[in-house]
Structures are given as C-alpha cells and as structure tokens.
Design a protein around this motif. Structure first.
Motif, short mmCIF file in Angstrom:
data_model
loop_
_atom_site.label_atom_id
_atom_site.label_comp_id
_atom_site.label_asym_id
_atom_site.label_seq_id
_atom_site.Cartn_x
_atom_site.Cartn_y
_atom_site.Cartn_z
N PRO A 219 20.60 116.44 -133.52
CA PRO A 219 20.36 116.39 -132.08
C PRO A 219 20.78 115.03 -131.53
O PRO A 219 20.80 114.04 -132.26
N PRO A 220 21.13 114.99 -130.25
CA PRO A 220 21.45 113.69 -129.66
C PRO A 220 20.22 112.80 -129.65
O PRO A 220 19.09 113.28 -129.80
N ALA A 221 20.45 111.51 -129.46
CA ALA A 221 19.31 110.58 -129.30
C ALA A 221 18.45 111.10 -128.16
O ALA A 221 18.94 111.76 -127.25
N THR A 222 17.18 110.80 -128.20
CA THR A 222 16.24 111.31 -127.20
C THR A 222 16.71 110.95 -125.79
O THR A 222 16.80 109.78 -125.44
N PRO A 223 17.03 111.98 -125.00
CA PRO A 223 17.48 111.71 -123.62
C PRO A 223 16.28 111.43 -122.71
O PRO A 223 15.12 111.65 -123.10
N PRO A 224 16.53 110.97 -121.49
CA PRO A 224 15.44 110.79 -120.52
C PRO A 224 14.67 112.11 -120.32
O PRO A 224 15.21 113.19 -120.54
N ALA A 225 13.44 111.99 -119.87
CA ALA A 225 12.54 113.16 -119.75
C ALA A 225 13.13 114.26 -118.87
O ALA A 225 13.03 115.44 -119.21
N PRO B 95 17.76 119.72 -138.08
CA PRO B 95 16.36 119.98 -137.78
C PRO B 95 16.22 120.82 -136.50
O PRO B 95 17.12 120.82 -135.66
N ALA B 96 15.10 121.51 -136.39
CA ALA B 96 14.84 122.32 -135.20
C ALA B 96 14.70 121.38 -134.00
O ALA B 96 14.08 120.33 -134.10
N SER B 97 15.32 121.77 -132.88
CA SER B 97 15.28 120.93 -131.69
C SER B 97 15.61 121.75 -130.46
O SER B 97 16.46 122.65 -130.52
N ASP B 98 14.98 121.43 -129.33
CA ASP B 98 15.33 122.05 -128.05
C ASP B 98 16.67 121.53 -127.54
O ASP B 98 17.17 121.98 -126.51
N LEU B 99 17.26 120.56 -128.24
CA LEU B 99 18.53 119.97 -127.83
C LEU B 99 19.72 120.58 -128.56
O LEU B 99 20.86 120.19 -128.29
N THR B 100 19.47 121.52 -129.49
CA THR B 100 20.56 122.10 -130.27
C THR B 100 20.42 123.61 -130.40
O THR B 100 19.32 124.16 -130.30
N ALA B 101 21.56 124.26 -130.65
CA ALA B 101 21.58 125.70 -130.92
C ALA B 101 22.88 125.99 -131.67
O ALA B 101 23.84 125.22 -131.60
N SER B 102 22.89 127.10 -132.40
CA SER B 102 24.11 127.49 -133.10
C SER B 102 24.18 129.01 -133.22
O SER B 102 23.17 129.70 -133.15
N TRP B 103 25.41 129.46 -133.41
CA TRP B 103 25.68 130.88 -133.59
C TRP B 103 26.66 131.02 -134.75
O TRP B 103 27.62 130.24 -134.85
N GLY C 91 26.09 130.52 -138.02
CA GLY C 91 25.99 129.31 -138.84
C GLY C 91 26.48 128.15 -138.01
O GLY C 91 25.93 127.87 -136.95
N SER C 92 27.54 127.51 -138.44
CA SER C 92 28.07 126.37 -137.69
C SER C 92 29.37 126.71 -136.96
O SER C 92 30.10 125.82 -136.53
N ALA C 93 29.67 128.00 -136.77
CA ALA C 93 30.90 128.40 -136.09
C ALA C 93 30.90 127.93 -134.63
O ALA C 93 31.91 127.46 -134.13
N ILE C 94 29.77 128.08 -133.95
CA ILE C 94 29.61 127.62 -132.57
C ILE C 94 28.32 126.83 -132.51
O ILE C 94 27.26 127.32 -132.87
N VAL C 95 28.42 125.59 -132.07
CA VAL C 95 27.27 124.68 -132.04
C VAL C 95 27.14 124.07 -130.65
O VAL C 95 28.13 123.59 -130.08
N LEU C 96 25.94 124.09 -130.11
CA LEU C 96 25.65 123.50 -128.81
C LEU C 96 24.71 122.32 -128.99
O LEU C 96 23.74 122.42 -129.74
N ARG C 97 25.01 121.24 -128.29
CA ARG C 97 24.11 120.07 -128.22
C ARG C 97 23.92 119.76 -126.75
O ARG C 97 24.89 119.65 -126.01
N CYS C 98 22.69 119.62 -126.31
CA CYS C 98 22.38 119.32 -124.92
C CYS C 98 21.68 117.97 -124.85
O CYS C 98 20.93 117.60 -125.75
N GLY C 99 21.94 117.24 -123.75
CA GLY C 99 21.29 115.95 -123.58
C GLY C 99 22.10 114.79 -124.15
O GLY C 99 21.57 113.72 -124.40
N ILE C 100 23.40 115.03 -124.34
CA ILE C 100 24.25 113.96 -124.84
C ILE C 100 24.52 112.98 -123.71
O ILE C 100 24.47 113.34 -122.53
N PRO C 101 24.80 111.72 -124.04
CA PRO C 101 25.23 110.78 -122.99
C PRO C 101 26.58 111.21 -122.44
O PRO C 101 27.33 111.94 -123.08
#
Length: 163
Positions: A36-42, A69-77, A79-89
């Motif tokens: 997951p990205p570093a902890t973004p602002p609230a 690790p499990a995180s509200d900032l990540t998702a995948s479909w 396996g690792s074919a499609i990976v989403l990360r939210c809250g990146i700088p």
C-alpha cells in the motif's frame, strides 16, 4: 478391478482437469502482494476506503483476489494481473505535457506503457490519485477501465488533490 470403481475414476479425471483449468485462469494465484502507499491524509484515505467498498468483483473477466497486506488502499484481480493502489502521491509524470492520457466515463487517466509490455493508468482531476497496473496479457482489454472509472467517478470527487 470392480466395475463400481470405474465410474469414480472416469469422473475423477475430468474433475481434476477442471481444477487445473480453473487454477490456470487466475494468474498469480488467489493472492497478490501489493504494497500500500504510505499513509495518505485522512480525507484521501476516506475517498480510498469508499472506493475500496464499491470496487467490482470482476475486472476484464478476472475475479477479485486478496491483497497482502490487506488494505483499503489496494485491490487486485486475477492475482497480480490487475492491481489498484489508491492514495498515492501525485506522480511527477502528471506535470509532463507530453504524457498520453485517456478519458473513460468521466475519469481522466494518465497512460504509461511499462517496459514489461503492461500499462500503468493513474487518475487525474480527482481528490485522491488511484493507480492501476495491468500486466501485458490483459493490457489490450479495452473495457478494463470502464467499470473502474464508473466506481471512481461515484466515490472520488473531482478536484485537484494537494497530496
């Protein structure tokens, strides 16, 4: 060999093949290692949590898989074919006017071709940046961003993120 054992063996072979075929349809297995990205602002984390709750169960025909690790900032479909990360700088590539972009269902995406043949798409004009990495095998799926764009448009307001 008795005859009542033969049907079990005849059925066992197709069942075993079915399991192998289904396993092969999930690239990378049922889990994906996604940092997951570093902890973004609230406020950004809140938009990402709302997005995470609404993400589709399938993208490009691939089932959603568990991220570690499990995180509200990540998702995948798939396996690792499609990976989403939210809250990146904000990516520095956003400042380059020569970068290519696309608009899908009201969401602007920065488009980057990766050295391995895959693509990285990053949202722009939203109060939280989301990034989607797609492997080479699924990079040509034209509809891949449609479902993701719809849910981003609903959960992450338009604007310019200061993060």
């Amino acid at each position: 060999m008795s005859l009542h054992h033969r049907p079990l063996r005849v059925l066992a072979l197709p069942a075993a093949l079915s399991v192998l075929v289904l396993a092969a349809c999930s690239p990378g297995g049922s889990r994906a290692r996604v940092d997951p990205p570093a902890t973004p602002p609230a406020d950004v984390a809140g938009f990402c949590a709302a997005l995470h709750e609404e993400l589709p169960e399938t993208v490009a025909g691939l089932a959603r898989t568990t991220t570690e690790p499990a995180s509200d900032l990540t998702a995948s479909w798939g396996g690792s074919a499609i990976v989403l990360r939210c809250g990146i700088p904000k990516p520095r590539e956003m400042a380059d006017p020569a970068q290519e972009g696309v608009h899908v269902n009201g969401v602007a995406w920065l488009l980057e071709k990766l050295p391995d043949g895959g693509f990285r798409f990053t949202t722009g004009g939203r109060l939280a940046y989301a990034q989607v990495r797609v492997d080479r095998e699924h990079a040509e799926d034209a509809g891949m961003l449609v479902g993701l764009s719809d849910v981003i448009a609903r959960t992450v307001p338009e604007g310019i993120s200061s993060y």
